[in-house]
Design an enzyme around this catalytic site. Structure first.
Site, short mmCIF file in Angstrom:
data_model
loop_
_atom_site.label_atom_id
_atom_site.label_comp_id
_atom_site.label_asym_id
_atom_site.label_seq_id
_atom_site.Cartn_x
_atom_site.Cartn_y
_atom_site.Cartn_z
N LYS A 211 0.85 -1.19 0.00
CA LYS A 211 0.00 0.00 0.00
C LYS A 211 0.88 1.24 0.00
O LYS A 211 1.80 1.37 0.81
CB LYS A 211 -0.90 0.03 1.25
CG LYS A 211 -1.82 1.24 1.28
CD LYS A 211 -2.87 1.10 2.38
CE LYS A 211 -2.44 1.66 3.71
NZ LYS A 211 -2.41 3.14 3.75
N LYS B 95 -7.69 7.92 -1.33
CA LYS B 95 -8.96 8.39 -0.74
C LYS B 95 -9.51 9.60 -1.50
O LYS B 95 -9.66 10.69 -0.96
CB LYS B 95 -8.78 8.70 0.74
CG LYS B 95 -8.37 7.48 1.56
CD LYS B 95 -8.46 7.73 3.06
CE LYS B 95 -8.12 6.50 3.87
NZ LYS B 95 -6.69 6.09 3.82
O1 C5P Z 1 1.09 1.00 11.16
P1 C5P Z 1 -0.30 0.47 11.02
O2 C5P Z 1 -0.34 -1.02 10.81
O3 C5P Z 1 -1.23 0.97 12.09
O4 C5P Z 1 -0.77 1.13 9.64
C1 C5P Z 1 -2.04 0.93 9.11
C2 C5P Z 1 -2.14 1.56 7.76
O5 C5P Z 1 -3.50 1.58 7.39
C3 C5P Z 1 -1.67 3.00 7.69
O6 C5P Z 1 -1.15 3.22 6.37
C4 C5P Z 1 -2.91 3.80 7.91
O7 C5P Z 1 -2.89 5.06 7.32
C5 C5P Z 1 -3.95 2.92 7.23
N1 C5P Z 1 -5.30 3.08 7.70
C6 C5P Z 1 -5.67 2.95 9.04
N2 C5P Z 1 -6.96 3.09 9.42
C7 C5P Z 1 -7.88 3.36 8.52
C8 C5P Z 1 -7.55 3.49 7.18
C9 C5P Z 1 -6.24 3.34 6.80
O8 C5P Z 1 -4.82 2.68 9.87
N3 C5P Z 1 -9.13 3.47 8.90
#
Ligand code: C5P
Length: 232
Positions: A37, A66
């Site tokens: 991603k 988004k």
């Molecule tokens: O580091 P972590 O595993 O928390 O990262 C999760 C990823 O998913 C990040 O790129 C964050 O921006 C994204 N994300 C999130 N929650 C959401 C949508 C996207 O954590 N609701």
């Protein structure tokens, strides 16, 4: 499920601020990871060419932009994203934007994911934004609108996954961030789930960034998460 099929359900968030750093992570993870991603942080730091680079290398890329704009602009933007070779991209779940995105992605391999309500928003944030109803109702309404607009999937917290899966049925992708392997640090994520819990609740894909990106041995961390997924 085969290891390959399982591997394609793990999406590693390249939440870094340079193309070189991202390339080093991809090299380190090697064949353990098939899907990445890329979001604002990397795209606006010169990372957009990575979409085509990774796609050429046989990886799947989730371009997390988004999008939300007037229908014509969303449609043209999505058309351009299809030409980059991204496998997935995100839009906010407004009916006009979903209709435009679904139309633009038609006939391509791009999976459109709708973000129903950002999981960082609470009821007070929604009220302050001018919405009269509650989060659960808005998430449900937008999920059904997404399905009816021909959108391929939803981004949702693992906490919402089970209810959404019941509501939308088996056909749509359900992509859940906020995943933490058993026993790891939550960071700023408030509602977290283990890989096994998210899959059991109906998630089709898991987004994981820090538990892999910040691990001392990233490849080992990714393989451990795949093992947790396999156990589910
Ligand atoms: O580091 P972590 O595993 O928390 O990262 C999760 C990823 O998913 C990040 O790129 C964050 O921006 C994204 N994300 C999130 N929650 C959401 C949508 C996207 O954590 N609701």
């Amino acid at each position: 499920m085969t290891t390959t099929a399982l591997r394609d359900r793990l999406i590693v968030g390249l939440d870094v601020s340079s193309r070189a750093e991202a390339e080093a992570i991809v090299a380190e993870l090697g064949d353990a990871v098939s899907t990445y991603k890329i979001g604002y942080q990397l795209v606006f730091a010169g990372g957009l060419p990575l979409v085509e680079e990774l796609a050429r290398a046989g990886k799947h890329v989730f371009l997390d932009m988004k999008l939300l704009d007037i229908a014509n602009t969303v449609e043209k933007g999505i058309e351009s994203i299809t030409r980059l070779g991204a496998a997935m991209t995100t839009i906010h779940a407004y009916p006009h934007a979903m209709a435009a995105a679904a139309k633009a992605a038609e006939g391509s391999n791009l999976l459109i994911l709708a973000v129903t309500v950002l999981t960082s928003l609470d009821e007070a944030d929604l009220a302050a934004s001018g919405y009269a109803g509650g989060i659960a109702d808005l998430v449900a309404a937008r999920a059904v609108q997404a399905r009816d607009a021909g959108i391929g999937g939803l981004v949702a917290s693992a906490a919402e996954a089970a209810a959404l899966r019941r509501l939308i049925g088996p056909g749509m992708a359900l992509v859940t961030p906020g995943i933490r392997p058993a026993g790891s640090a939550a960071g700023d994520q408030k509602r977290i789930a283990t890989p096994a819990e998210a899959l059991r609740d109906g998630a089709s894909h898991l987004v994981v960034a820090r538990p892999i990106i910040a691990a001392p041995d990233r490849r080992q961390a990714a393989l451990a998460i795949l093992a947790e997924m396999a156990a589910a």
